[in-house]
Design a protein around this motif. Structure first.
Motif, PDB file in Angstrom:
ATOM      1  N   TYR A  90       0.836  -1.202   0.000  1.00 35.59           N
ATOM      2  CA  TYR A  90       0.000   0.000   0.000  1.00 35.59           C
ATOM      3  C   TYR A  90       0.871   1.253   0.000  1.00 35.59           C
ATOM      4  O   TYR A  90       0.557   2.256  -0.658  1.00 35.59           O
ATOM      5  N   ALA A  91       2.000   1.191   0.730  1.00 36.45           N
ATOM      6  CA  ALA A  91       2.882   2.359   0.815  1.00 36.45           C
ATOM      7  C   ALA A  91       3.713   2.555  -0.439  1.00 36.45           C
ATOM      8  O   ALA A  91       4.124   3.684  -0.753  1.00 36.45           O
ATOM      9  N   VAL A  92       3.977   1.478  -1.179  1.00 36.54           N
ATOM     10  CA  VAL A  92       4.844   1.543  -2.353  1.00 36.54           C
ATOM     11  C   VAL A  92       4.309   2.503  -3.413  1.00 36.54           C
ATOM     12  O   VAL A  92       5.075   3.149  -4.131  1.00 36.54           O
TER      13      VAL A  92
ATOM     14  N   ILE B 299      12.625  -9.654  -1.175  1.00 39.63           N
ATOM     15  CA  ILE B 299      12.507 -10.194  -2.537  1.00 39.63           C
ATOM     16  C   ILE B 299      11.105  -9.941  -3.095  1.00 39.63           C
ATOM     17  O   ILE B 299      10.935  -9.560  -4.268  1.00 39.63           O
ATOM     18  N   LEU B 300      10.092 -10.126  -2.259  1.00 37.22           N
ATOM     19  CA  LEU B 300       8.716  -9.863  -2.692  1.00 37.22           C
ATOM     20  C   LEU B 300       8.514  -8.394  -3.052  1.00 37.22           C
ATOM     21  O   LEU B 300       7.892  -8.069  -4.075  1.00 37.22           O
ATOM     22  N   PHE B 301       9.037  -7.502  -2.217  1.00 28.78           N
ATOM     23  CA  PHE B 301       8.882  -6.071  -2.483  1.00 28.78           C
ATOM     24  C   PHE B 301       9.676  -5.635  -3.715  1.00 28.78           C
ATOM     25  O   PHE B 301       9.233  -4.760  -4.468  1.00 28.78           O
ATOM     26  N   LEU B 302      10.845  -6.222  -3.912  1.00 31.40           N
ATOM     27  CA  LEU B 302      11.646  -5.882  -5.085  1.00 31.40           C
ATOM     28  C   LEU B 302      10.885  -6.226  -6.364  1.00 31.40           C
ATOM     29  O   LEU B 302      10.853  -5.433  -7.324  1.00 31.40           O
ATOM     30  N   PHE B 303      10.256  -7.375  -6.370  1.00 31.70           N
ATOM     31  CA  PHE B 303       9.443  -7.775  -7.520  1.00 31.70           C
ATOM     32  C   PHE B 303       8.248  -6.838  -7.684  1.00 31.70           C
ATOM     33  O   PHE B 303       7.921  -6.400  -8.805  1.00 31.70           O
ATOM     34  N   ALA B 304       7.591  -6.490  -6.565  1.00 26.55           N
ATOM     35  CA  ALA B 304       6.419  -5.620  -6.615  1.00 26.55           C
ATOM     36  C   ALA B 304       6.777  -4.230  -7.128  1.00 26.55           C
ATOM     37  O   ALA B 304       6.043  -3.633  -7.925  1.00 26.55           O
ATOM     38  N   VAL B 305       7.926  -3.675  -6.676  1.00 26.47           N
ATOM     39  CA  VAL B 305       8.348  -2.340  -7.098  1.00 26.47           C
ATOM     40  C   VAL B 305       8.612  -2.305  -8.601  1.00 26.47           C
ATOM     41  O   VAL B 305       8.218  -1.366  -9.303  1.00 26.47           O
ATOM     42  N   PHE B 306       9.271  -3.341  -9.099  1.00 30.24           N
ATOM     43  CA  PHE B 306       9.533  -3.416 -10.542  1.00 30.24           C
ATOM     44  C   PHE B 306       8.224  -3.477 -11.337  1.00 30.24           C
ATOM     45  O   PHE B 306       8.111  -2.887 -12.418  1.00 30.24           O
TER      46      PHE B 306
ATOM     47  N   MET C 173       7.882   7.432 -14.428  1.00 32.52           N
ATOM     48  CA  MET C 173       7.103   8.067 -13.373  1.00 32.52           C
ATOM     49  C   MET C 173       7.975   8.307 -12.141  1.00 32.52           C
ATOM     50  O   MET C 173       7.871   9.363 -11.492  1.00 32.52           O
ATOM     51  N   LEU C 174       8.852   7.369 -11.842  1.00 32.08           N
ATOM     52  CA  LEU C 174       9.747   7.518 -10.702  1.00 32.08           C
ATOM     53  C   LEU C 174      10.656   8.728 -10.906  1.00 32.08           C
ATOM     54  O   LEU C 174      10.852   9.542  -9.992  1.00 32.08           O
ATOM     55  N   GLU C 175      11.201   8.865 -12.104  1.00 32.47           N
ATOM     56  CA  GLU C 175      12.075   9.991 -12.401  1.00 32.47           C
ATOM     57  C   GLU C 175      11.318  11.306 -12.333  1.00 32.47           C
ATOM     58  O   GLU C 175      11.831  12.323 -11.847  1.00 32.47           O
ATOM     59  N   ASN C 176      10.070  11.310 -12.799  1.00 26.65           N
ATOM     60  CA  ASN C 176       9.252  12.515 -12.797  1.00 26.65           C
ATOM     61  C   ASN C 176       8.926  12.976 -11.374  1.00 26.65           C
ATOM     62  O   ASN C 176       8.963  14.175 -11.064  1.00 26.65           O
ATOM     63  N   LYS C 177       8.615  12.032 -10.474  1.00 25.23           N
ATOM     64  CA  LYS C 177       8.222  12.380  -9.107  1.00 25.23           C
ATOM     65  C   LYS C 177       9.429  12.710  -8.218  1.00 25.23           C
ATOM     66  O   LYS C 177       9.349  13.582  -7.362  1.00 25.23           O
ATOM     67  N   VAL C 178      10.526  12.006  -8.433  1.00 18.43           N
ATOM     68  CA  VAL C 178      11.705  12.237  -7.602  1.00 18.43           C
ATOM     69  C   VAL C 178      12.414  13.518  -8.011  1.00 18.43           C
ATOM     70  O   VAL C 178      12.990  14.229  -7.187  1.00 18.43           O
TER      71      VAL C 178
ATOM     72  N   SER D 101      17.769   5.412 -11.647  1.00 20.76           N
ATOM     73  CA  SER D 101      18.119   4.186 -12.359  1.00 20.76           C
ATOM     74  C   SER D 101      17.407   3.017 -11.677  1.00 20.76           C
ATOM     75  O   SER D 101      16.660   3.197 -10.713  1.00 20.76           O
ATOM     76  N   TYR D 102      17.673   1.838 -12.194  1.00 24.09           N
ATOM     77  CA  TYR D 102      17.047   0.660 -11.592  1.00 24.09           C
ATOM     78  C   TYR D 102      17.547   0.414 -10.162  1.00 24.09           C
ATOM     79  O   TYR D 102      16.914  -0.320  -9.393  1.00 24.09           O
ATOM     80  N   ALA D 103      18.653   1.031  -9.793  1.00 19.78           N
ATOM     81  CA  ALA D 103      19.144   0.915  -8.421  1.00 19.78           C
ATOM     82  C   ALA D 103      18.151   1.515  -7.431  1.00 19.78           C
ATOM     83  O   ALA D 103      18.065   1.076  -6.271  1.00 19.78           O
ATOM     84  N   ASN D 104      17.381   2.522  -7.870  1.00 21.76           N
ATOM     85  CA  ASN D 104      16.373   3.123  -7.002  1.00 21.76           C
ATOM     86  C   ASN D 104      15.310   2.116  -6.595  1.00 21.76           C
ATOM     87  O   ASN D 104      14.754   2.186  -5.492  1.00 21.76           O
ATOM     88  N   TYR D 105      14.983   1.187  -7.495  1.00 19.56           N
ATOM     89  CA  TYR D 105      14.028   0.130  -7.155  1.00 19.56           C
ATOM     90  C   TYR D 105      14.529  -0.683  -5.966  1.00 19.56           C
ATOM     91  O   TYR D 105      13.774  -1.056  -5.063  1.00 19.56           O
ATOM     92  N   PHE D 106      15.850  -0.976  -6.004  1.00 21.10           N
ATOM     93  CA  PHE D 106      16.467  -1.742  -4.930  1.00 21.10           C
ATOM     94  C   PHE D 106      16.327  -1.006  -3.598  1.00 21.10           C
ATOM     95  O   PHE D 106      15.944  -1.589  -2.582  1.00 21.10           O
ATOM     96  N   TYR D 107      16.597   0.313  -3.596  1.00 17.02           N
ATOM     97  CA  TYR D 107      16.530   1.094  -2.364  1.00 17.02           C
ATOM     98  C   TYR D 107      15.100   1.263  -1.865  1.00 17.02           C
ATOM     99  O   TYR D 107      14.852   1.257  -0.645  1.00 17.02           O
ATOM    100  N   ILE D 108      14.156   1.417  -2.790  1.00 15.25           N
ATOM    101  CA  ILE D 108      12.750   1.529  -2.381  1.00 15.25           C
ATOM    102  C   ILE D 108      12.295   0.233  -1.724  1.00 15.25           C
ATOM    103  O   ILE D 108      11.644   0.240  -0.670  1.00 15.25           O
TER     104      ILE D 108
END
Length: 396
Positions: free
Chosen positions: A236-238, A313-320, A327-332, A337-344
């Motif tokens: 829900y927070a993602v 692992i579940l969240f990493l898949f969900a974020v991708f 959209m991520l670049e526009n909001k941030v 890069s895809y590294a941001n998915y890892f950190y999120i």
């Protein structure tokens, strides 16, 4: 030459000791014939007895087993317990009483090394001590016999060190070697004892062995309900850009700290919620109580880390799947890069663990409780009482 029959009874505590014994008991006859006496027909019998896992008193275990289980004077009895044993503040790995043909192995004393292999070697060593003798002269004869077979030893996976196969000199064995001792202080119930000389390294070895005996990976199914709730909370927070911006502003040290806080908070919550901490009482031994509590903490720590990794692992898949990179670049508002998915995924895993998981009951409380020494001992005491009551009923 006609072969005689030699019977070896393995008496194990319910649980880990029984599981390990089930893996090795079928190969023991051929190994005993190879390493001890090939003129003897070896028979293995396996008995499960809660006494071997309900008391840490070596003499009490040996005497009770002798009274209740030994049927023949020529039987060799070996008790496997998952409890730590000590003698003069030193960790005891195993002991043998040649006169009565009975021995005991403390599995935590073997540490976290490959348990099946070490228990198998320990059983063969102790049978050799009782069958061939534990005196210096008897051991020299056994050593000469083993040296004659040294070229073929590799096929069985057992190696000889100073005439013994219970000890090794690789890896952790170099730092924490097992020492063979022959008591000379008037002990009438022990002929040979294997110990860890160093108190510190012995304590480290026995703690790792106790955590292994708790089998933390088996508690993971209890976290399924927590995993589902935590994933639902985090998912829900993602979808909110505020989390993306927050993650983008976090330094690595802050994310690492958040991970540690969430994991340790969950461990402490489980201990408190299920009353897993052993408290002082008149019957408890302070050293063993401390070991039980430390082993419980690290057992749960491993379980929660496994939970955390799976949730990540579940969240990493969900974020991708949920967040488009554009959209991520526009909001941030900065290059991403895809590294941001890892950190999120990393950040939301920590938040979900703290917020979602800590407010949820575990799926199976029994599984968590069984992974602690104090609870297992209380269970085995109850089993012993039931057995005694059954005997009294039959006698009357």
């Amino acid at each position: 030459m006609s072969s005689s029959t030699c019977k070896v009874k393995l008496i194990t505590a319910p649980g880990f000791a029984t599981d390990v014994t089930n893996e090795i008991k079928n190969e023991l006859p051929s190994l005993l014939s190879y390493y001890v006496d090939d003129q003897c027909h070896w028979e293995i019998k396996h008995v499960i007895d809660p006494l071997t896992g309900s008391t840490g008193n070596t003499r009490e275990i040996l005497e009770a087993i002798l009274k209740s289980i030994k049927e023949d004077q020529n039987d060799y009895l070996i008790c496997l317990t998952d409890l730590p044993l000590f003698h003069n503040s030193k960790v005891v790995v195993s002991e043998a009483y040649e006169e009565e043909n009975i021995a005991i192995i403390s599995m935590p004393g073997l540490g976290s090394t490959p348990m099946v292999k070490r228990v198998r070697a320990s059983i063969i060593q102790l049978v050799s001590e009782m069958y061939l003798g534990s005196s210096d002269e008897d051991r020299k004869k056994a050593e000469r016999r083993l040296k004659d077979k040294i070229k073929d030893v590799g096929k069985n996976g057992l190696k000889m060190v100073d005439g013994n196969i219970i000890a090794g000199k690789k890896g952790f064995e170099k730092l924490s070697p097992i020492r063979r001792e022959v008591p000379h202080n008037g002990e009438k119930t022990i002929d040979v004892r294997f110990t860890i000389p160093s108190k510190f390294l012995g304590g480290l070895r026995i703690l790792t062995g106790m955590v292994r005996a708790n089998r933390p990976w088996r508690t993971f199914p209890s976290f399924i309900k927590v995993l589902v709730v935590a994933f639902a909370t985090g998912s829900y927070a993602v979808v909110f850009p505020s989390l993306w911006n927050l993650t983008n502003e976090y330094d690595i040290w802050r994310m690492v700290l958040l991970s540690f806080v969430s994991i340790f908070a969950m461990v402490i919550w489980i201990i408190a919620a299920h009353r897993l901490w052993e408290k002082p009482n008149n019957e408890s031994n302070n050293l063993k109580r401390m070991l039980y509590n430390i082993a419980t903490f690290f057992t749960l720590l491993i379980s929660v880390v496994l939970f955390y990794v799976n949730l990540f692992i579940l969240f990493l898949f969900a974020v991708f799947m949920i967040i488009p990179l554009s959209m991520l670049e526009n909001k941030v508002g900065s290059a991403v890069s895809y590294a941001n998915y890892f950190y999120i995924a990393w950040t939301v895993t920590s938040f979900a663990t703290i917020i979602g998981a800590l407010g949820t009951a575990l799926e199976s409380e029994e599984t968590i409780l069984t992974a602690t020494y104090g609870y297992r001992q209380r269970q085995r005491y109850e089993q012993l009482k039931e057995k005694e009551e059954e005997k009294e009923t039959l006698n009357t």
